[in-house]
Each structure stands twice: as C-alpha cells, then as structure tokens.
Design a protein around this motif. Structure first.
Motif, short mmCIF file in Angstrom:
data_model
loop_
_atom_site.label_atom_id
_atom_site.label_comp_id
_atom_site.label_asym_id
_atom_site.label_seq_id
_atom_site.Cartn_x
_atom_site.Cartn_y
_atom_site.Cartn_z
N TRP A 172 33.44 -1.85 5.79
CA TRP A 172 32.55 -0.70 5.75
C TRP A 172 33.35 0.58 5.56
O TRP A 172 34.42 0.75 6.13
N SER A 180 28.72 2.58 4.66
CA SER A 180 28.24 1.81 3.50
C SER A 180 29.23 0.69 3.21
O SER A 180 30.40 0.76 3.58
N ARG A 181 28.72 -0.34 2.55
CA ARG A 181 29.60 -1.44 2.15
C ARG A 181 29.02 -2.13 0.94
O ARG A 181 27.80 -2.12 0.73
N PRO A 182 29.88 -2.71 0.11
CA PRO A 182 29.37 -3.46 -1.05
C PRO A 182 28.71 -4.75 -0.61
O PRO A 182 29.22 -5.47 0.26
N GLU A 215 25.72 -1.66 -3.51
CA GLU A 215 26.27 -1.11 -2.27
C GLU A 215 25.12 -0.65 -1.39
O GLU A 215 24.18 0.00 -1.84
N SER A 231 22.81 1.59 -3.72
CA SER A 231 23.48 1.94 -4.96
C SER A 231 23.65 0.68 -5.80
O SER A 231 24.07 -0.35 -5.29
#
Length: 252
Positions: free
Chosen positions: A172, A202-204, A210, A249
C-alpha cells in the motif's frame, strides 16, 4: 500527470479534490504526430463532499477525464469533471459539470498548474462561472502545495495550503495530509477560514487497476457543513464534518 478536479484535489485541484487519487491513465499516440497524448480517468465515491471549508455534497459520485500532451517543454491539458449527488438527500445538493483548460510548467523547485475552469450546474438554478486557478507543488519535504483561485464572475477568491508525508507499507502507498485555507466571497458576506486533515492509502489490484480508500475531517469558522436534511434541503448546519470514501484508477 494532471489529476481531475474533485477527485484528486486538483481538477479537481483546482481544486476540488476530496481525496488523493492516483491518476488512471490510458496511453494513446496521435497518428502521424510526434507528440503523444495521454488520456486519464478517475473515479471516486464519498460519503460527504467538502470544498474550501464547506460541504457541497452528501453521498456523491465523481468522475474526471483528462487529455494532455507536451508542447515546447510544457504540458497542456483539457479536462472534464462530473459531480453527481446520490441517495435520498441528493436534492439538497447541486449537480456539477466542469470544463477545464490548463498548462503545467515545472523546474527542479516547483510544478505550477495554471487553469481556467468553466463551472456549470446541469438541471440546477445555479449560474455558470469562470474560475481561474493556480496550484503550486514544491519539491520539498512533505510535498507542500499552495493553491489559489479567483472566480471571474462572482469575484470569490481564496488560498489553500497543504502538506504531508507518504510512505509504502505492505504493498500500500499511504499518506497523511493537513490543509488550511480561507475564502473571501465576492458578495460581501463573511470570510471563511478552515482546517482539515486527511489520511488514505492505495494499492494496485492488477496491472491496470488501482484501488484507494480515504478518510477526511474538516472544521471551519462558519457553520457550513450539513447537520440535518429535510425535504430536500439542509435545515441545520454545523462547523465541522467527516467523510470517508474510495477511489478507483484504471490504466492500460
């Protein structure tokens, strides 16, 4: 990459941005041209939408789309932003659709984002206006930002400053952000000052997606946050508010 208003505090940072949202980018090359155009899209859902020391939405969905390219070392862009109140209290708040043209200049010290924003309110009684925005990100510890705006039609103006650290933990990317600002209404009503704090991460989810979450608290020296809503109108206000939300995203 420029981020849309409302969704990243830039569009819109320009600045309505409730959450720090990583840009979602789809790369496209213009046929027969040496320059490349980047298209980006950002999405957010929030429990309450704050803007410059007041609440402008309850549960809200936001969408931003931007096209940008590089011309003579500067980035030029055009953007669209849509704000949609949802839920049983949506009639208490205005829909909004904004159209932006901007220019980004940068050096080793600062990134300057200068934009003109045509603010409209489809289906609402609010009058459209032209807002000029300058946002300056400094290459310094805690990434300080100074953003100023001026409404050429209503003569409102104001300044906001923000800064905070970011760090990576377990996949993250997290951040903490503090902000302070003031607004001078052009109609001669009382000035408004405000303070706020925000945390998020946020994280992929995959190579192209994302996901992010955030929480935000804000307080003003005026009662400008909804406390009670009845029959499609805010009937009682308070001087502070709390919001939580998520962002998405998508890139390719």
């Amino acid at each position: 990459m420029h981020q849309g208003r409302g969704i990243g505090e830039q569009l819109t940072n320009g600045v309505r941005f409730p959450a720090m949202l990583g840009a979602a980018a789809l790369f496209a090359e213009v046929a027969g041209a040496e320059e490349k155009v980047w298209l980006s899209a950002d999405f957010a859902a929030t429990s309450s939408l704050f803007d410059r020391g007041e609440q402008i939405g309850g549960p809200t969905l936001e969408f931003g789309a931007t096209a940008e390219t590089t011309v003579s070392g500067a980035t030029v862009y055009a953007a669209f932003y849509r704000l949609l109140p949802v839920g049983p209290d949506q009639e208490a708040f205005d829909d909004e659709a904004d159209y932006t043209a901007g220019l980004v200049l940068e050096n080793d010290t600062v990134v300057a984002d200068l934009s003109a924003n045509w603010l409209t309110y489809p289906g609402e009684g609010a009058e459209a206006s032209l807002e000029l925005v300058g946002a300056f990100d400094f290459n310094a510890p805690y990434a300080p930002n100074i953003t100023g705006f001026y409404d050429a039609d209503f003569e409102d103006w104001g300044v906001e400053v923000s800064a905070g650290p970011s760090w990576d933990v377990g996949g993250w990317t997290s951040y903490a952000l503090g902000r302070a600002g003031f607004v001078v209404p052009g109609d001669g009503s009382a000035n408004r000052s405000y303070l706020g704090a925000e945390i998020g991460a946020s994280r992929p989810v995959s190579d192209n997606v994302e996901f992010g979450i955030f929480a935000r608290a804000e307080a003003a020296d005026a009662e400008s946050y909804a406390d009670e809503i009845r029959n499609g109108a805010v009937t009682r206000f308070r001087d502070s508010g709390i919001a939580v939300g998520m962002t998405l995203s998508v890139s390719g």
